[in-house]
Design a protein around this motif. Structure first.
Motif, short mmCIF file in Angstrom:
data_model
loop_
_atom_site.label_atom_id
_atom_site.label_comp_id
_atom_site.label_asym_id
_atom_site.label_seq_id
_atom_site.Cartn_x
_atom_site.Cartn_y
_atom_site.Cartn_z
N UNK A 39 -53.65 -23.53 -2.91
CA UNK A 39 -52.56 -22.64 -3.32
C UNK A 39 -52.09 -22.96 -4.82
N UNK A 40 -51.76 -22.43 -5.82
CA UNK A 40 -51.40 -22.67 -7.24
C UNK A 40 -50.44 -21.71 -7.57
N UNK A 41 -49.77 -22.28 -8.68
CA UNK A 41 -48.84 -21.31 -9.27
C UNK A 41 -49.46 -20.06 -10.08
N UNK A 42 -49.44 -19.00 -9.65
CA UNK A 42 -49.97 -18.05 -10.47
C UNK A 42 -49.49 -17.49 -11.81
N UNK A 43 -48.49 -18.19 -12.27
CA UNK A 43 -48.14 -17.89 -13.46
C UNK A 43 -49.19 -18.51 -14.27
N UNK A 70 -46.27 -19.56 -3.39
CA UNK A 70 -46.36 -20.44 -2.52
C UNK A 70 -45.51 -19.95 -1.12
N UNK A 71 -44.65 -19.04 -1.24
CA UNK A 71 -43.74 -18.60 -0.14
C UNK A 71 -44.59 -17.89 0.97
N UNK A 95 -40.99 -28.32 -2.82
CA UNK A 95 -41.10 -27.33 -1.72
C UNK A 95 -41.59 -27.71 -0.46
N UNK A 96 -42.17 -28.92 -0.34
CA UNK A 96 -42.91 -29.26 0.82
C UNK A 96 -42.26 -30.08 2.03
N UNK A 97 -41.11 -30.82 1.67
CA UNK A 97 -40.31 -31.29 2.95
C UNK A 97 -39.88 -30.32 3.91
#
Length: 360
Positions: A39-43, A70-71, A95-97
């Protein structure tokens, strides 16, 4: 073991030079494990983005695109994985914690270089990075230099794993080297590309008399300033700027280059330097960060003190004037970086992931 690789930027058609090592890691791990997601930032799929060229609007769009990208993965799909392997201590790390808490997934955070940048002013980015690293189950990094930064600035231990260069592309080729001097990298302050212009401007007669040309393959915040400087100082005959190039094109460039300049002011590791040595180039690099871990001055490359234009020029003249003898002395230098290959990186990563799986 099921692994989800999470990264902010990633090579796309719009940004083909971004985080190529992450793509190599993803490809390598897919050959080792049954399920390796990404998963990566589609921007970075939608917009071109060069380092240092953003503004408040583009930063906001990147953040919104990151959350959008990511959501769905994190809410619904991530729970099917055993390990989140993130590349980027702040983004996507922050975002991962929450994901760890929701699904009980282990987080391996690969720290590249931003943690060093953030540690210098101890601001909000430093505090957020410290939070992410403290919440990570494991920390991985790319050099002894970065291990020391993580230990001294964040009080945490880490495991050293090379990100790996593509030895199938970057290797010694027996062909004529027609390019005198080259540079490949981002046009930003910490990459030191301005030092090359200063050296050339102060010693213009040397380059003209020897018909030397420097080819810069670069994009980024300082590119327009570089172009303007080249024009106003009448350097266009000896300094040529090109667009950033893909890995395939970079390998072809290095196969034809005699000297590669690597004048970074800061560098956690510097795969460019490793790729150039693997390709048989003579590398002149700044004695900083992780670079000095694989370049031994006078043995497989040359080092100069960061920001020292006079010493950079001295090394360029020395290598040019003694190229044949240095080339003969360095004929086996490509072997000195074999431990940094993507094969080594994947083997190290696999051993590490298997060890933490055994501890579950």
């Amino acid at each position: 073991m099921r692994i989800l690789i999470a990264t902010n930027s990633y090579p796309t058609k719009k940004n083909p030079t971004h985080q190529i090592f992450v793509k190599n890691i993803h490809k390598g791990l897919k050959q080792k494990y049954d399920e390796v997601g990404l998963v990566y930032n589609l921007y970075y799929r939608w917009f071109k983005s060069d380092l240092g060229t953003g503004n408040a609007l583009s930063s906001l769009l990147k953040l919104l695109a990151l959350i959008w990208s990511f959501l769905p993965q994190f809410l619904y799909k991530a729970k099917s994985y055993d390990v989140i392997y993130s590349h980027g201590e702040l983004l996507p790390g922050i975002l991962i914690p929450a994901l760890q808490k929701m699904h009980g997934i282990k987080h391996v955070c690969y720290v590249h270089g931003s943690a060093n940048d953030f540690s210098k002013n101890k601001g909000i980015y430093f505090r957020l990075t410290k939070y992410v690293l403290e919440k990570s189950d494991f920390i991985v990094t790319n050099s002894n230099f970065m291990q020391k930064v993580i230990q001294s600035e964040y009080g945490l231990k880490s495991t050293l794993i090379t990100p790996g260069y593509n030895a199938e592309l970057f290797h010694l080729r027996e062909n004529e080297r027609t390019i005198d001097i080259s540079f490949a990298g981002s046009a930003i302050w910490k990459k030191g590309v301005d030092l090359i212009l200063k050296a050339q401007h102060s010693n213009k007669s040397f380059y003209i008399q020897n018909n030397l040309k420097i080819h810069l393959y670069t994009d980024g915040a300082l590119k327009n300033r570089l172009l303007n400087t080249i024009h106003t100082q009448n350097l266009s005959d000896i300094m040529i700027i090109h667009e950033r190039i893909t890995d395939d094109e970079l390998a072809a460039l290095f196969s034809k280059s005699k000297i590669v300049l690597f004048p970074s002011r800061e560098e956690p590791l510097g795969l460019i330097g490793i790729e150039a040595i693997a390709s048989g180039c003579i590398v002149i690099a700044a004695n900083t960060g992780g670079i000095k871990e694989y370049i031994i001055d006078g043995e497989n490359g040359f080092l100069f003190e960061p920001d020292n234009v006079a010493e950079l020029q001295e090394k360029i003249e020395y290598v040019f004037n003694n190229y044949s003898s240095i080339k003969e002395k360095f004929k086996h230098s490509h072997k000195t970086v074999e431990a940094y290959s993507i094969k080594s990186g994947i083997d190290q990563t696999t051993d590490f992931l298997n060890s933490i799986s055994a501890d579950r």
